[in-house]
Design a protein around this motif. Structure first.
Motif, PDB file in Angstrom:
ATOM      1  N   THR A  78      39.055 -67.177  54.910  1.00  0.00           N
ATOM      2  CA  THR A  78      38.975 -65.816  54.389  1.00  0.00           C
ATOM      3  C   THR A  78      39.775 -64.866  55.279  1.00  0.00           C
ATOM      4  O   THR A  78      39.915 -65.091  56.481  1.00  0.00           O
ATOM      5  N   PRO A  79      40.320 -63.778  54.709  1.00  0.00           N
ATOM      6  CA  PRO A  79      41.136 -62.859  55.511  1.00  0.00           C
ATOM      7  C   PRO A  79      40.363 -62.132  56.601  1.00  0.00           C
ATOM      8  O   PRO A  79      40.962 -61.705  57.589  1.00  0.00           O
ATOM      9  N   ASP A  80      39.045 -61.960  56.436  1.00  0.00           N
ATOM     10  CA  ASP A  80      38.308 -61.134  57.399  1.00  0.00           C
ATOM     11  C   ASP A  80      37.379 -61.934  58.301  1.00  0.00           C
ATOM     12  O   ASP A  80      36.438 -61.387  58.872  1.00  0.00           O
ATOM     13  N   HIS A  81      37.616 -63.237  58.452  1.00  0.00           N
ATOM     14  CA  HIS A  81      36.760 -64.029  59.326  1.00  0.00           C
ATOM     15  C   HIS A  81      36.747 -63.435  60.733  1.00  0.00           C
ATOM     16  O   HIS A  81      37.784 -63.068  61.288  1.00  0.00           O
ATOM     17  N   ARG A  82      35.572 -63.306  61.307  1.00  0.00           N
ATOM     18  CA  ARG A  82      35.451 -62.765  62.652  1.00  0.00           C
ATOM     19  C   ARG A  82      34.270 -63.420  63.370  1.00  0.00           C
ATOM     20  O   ARG A  82      33.359 -63.950  62.729  1.00  0.00           O
TER      21      ARG A  82
END
Length: 319
Positions: A78-82
């Protein structure tokens, strides 16, 4: 529609009492994977002792490192993995998945150690810090039914606790409990299986075992859970589980702890919706049990969760 589990019922079995109760298309990898400590200590919205505002829609709990690594590989798409470090030193991974009707916010963490007690505490930490309405226990298990193969995945909508017993001169008299998932999750599993069917064939962009076209089967049904690790086909536990429920699919060592924690919380939190166990089969719970297929089973379980997440977006509005 009520989302609450049915009331407990008693059932005499073998000298004991059984209580009956209770298309994600992620595209990019976020390259920032360094843990970030929240400046105030606890995760946003939560304190070490107080309830959190809902900051996740689905919580994922794992136990073994292979299980967590497989889940993280899914979240990293996913683009916002943190990554965040929460109060107490634990690490959590967060990501957002696309679904019809809106995003699904996911938080994943690893329990400190195997076993029902640690799983219950891990569940409580997820709920206290992030308040997800749905919690998934994701990882591996040992298959005990002939049609459940290594690499297959079990969606468990019932958990049979096999630890409680009375020791007698004639052998153990078990007093298990069966706890079922909430109706809302059973409906979601129905929708998921209608869409995907019982045989899964990962696509070129999916996380799988690296063999093109390799598929595995999805099974839905009860699993046995307790702190005893089963490695014997003649085990008293296996025989008892077959007598309690002839369709018991697998055995593992955490789900009953999480199910009990949910059961004890359900009347206190009207936002809580349900739990589900997703287990990849890593062995046959016999003398050949080992670690050779842990990663394969964990990857298949994580891939199944990736496909399942769009079906778990909580409904908004009055209930």
């Amino acid at each position: 529609m009520s989302d609450r589990p049915a009331h407990n019922t008693a059932l005499e079995v073998s000298g004991g009492t059984v209580s009956i109760g209770g298309n994600v298309h992620a595209v990019q990898h976020n390259h920032s994977t360094e843990p970030q400590r929240h400046p105030s200590g606890p995760a946003p919205g939560g304190t070490p002792s107080g309830p959190a505002e809902r900051s996740a829609d689905v919580g994922i709990l794992t136990v073994l490192w292979e299980e967590m690594a497989a889940v993280v590989e899914v979240l990293r798409q996913t683009p916002d993995h943190r990554v965040e470090q929460v109060y107490g030193g634990g690490t959590v991974h967060r990501a957002t998945f696309s679904a019809e009707g809106g995003p699904v916010r996911v938080v994943a963490m690893q329990a400190l150690e195997p076993g029902t007690h640690s799983a219950a505490l891990g569940y409580q930490q997820l709920r206290r810090r992030f308040a997800p309405p749905f919690v998934l226990l994701v990882g591996i298990a040992g298959g005990i039914r002939a049609d459940v193969a290594v690499g297959d995945v079990v969606l468990s909508d019932e958990v049979i606790w096999y630890d409680s017993r009375r020791e007698t001169e004639h052998g153990p008299r078990r007093r298990g409990r069966i706890q079922a998932t909430a109706p809302v999750l059973r409906h979601r599993i129905n929708d998921f299986l209608v869409r995907h069917g019982p045989v899964v064939r990962p696509g070129p962009g999916d996380l799988h075992d690296g063999v093109p076209g390799t598929g595995f089967r999805l099974h839905r049904g009860p699993i046995g859970s307790g702190n005893a690790v089963v490695t014997d086909t003649s085990s008293d536990i296996r025989s008892w589980l077959a007598e309690v429920h002839e369709k018991t699919l697998a055995v593992e060592t955490e789900a009953s702890g999480m199910a009990q924690a949910f059961y004890e919380e359900i009347d206190d939190d009207h936002e809580l919706r349900g739990w589900l166990t997703v287990r990849g089969i890593s062995d046959r719970a016999d003398r050949h049990k080992g670690h050779a297929d842990h990663q394969l089973a964990a990857r298949h379980a994580a891939l199944t969760v990736q496909w399942l997440l769009p079906y778990l977006r909580p409904a908004e509005g009055p209930r």
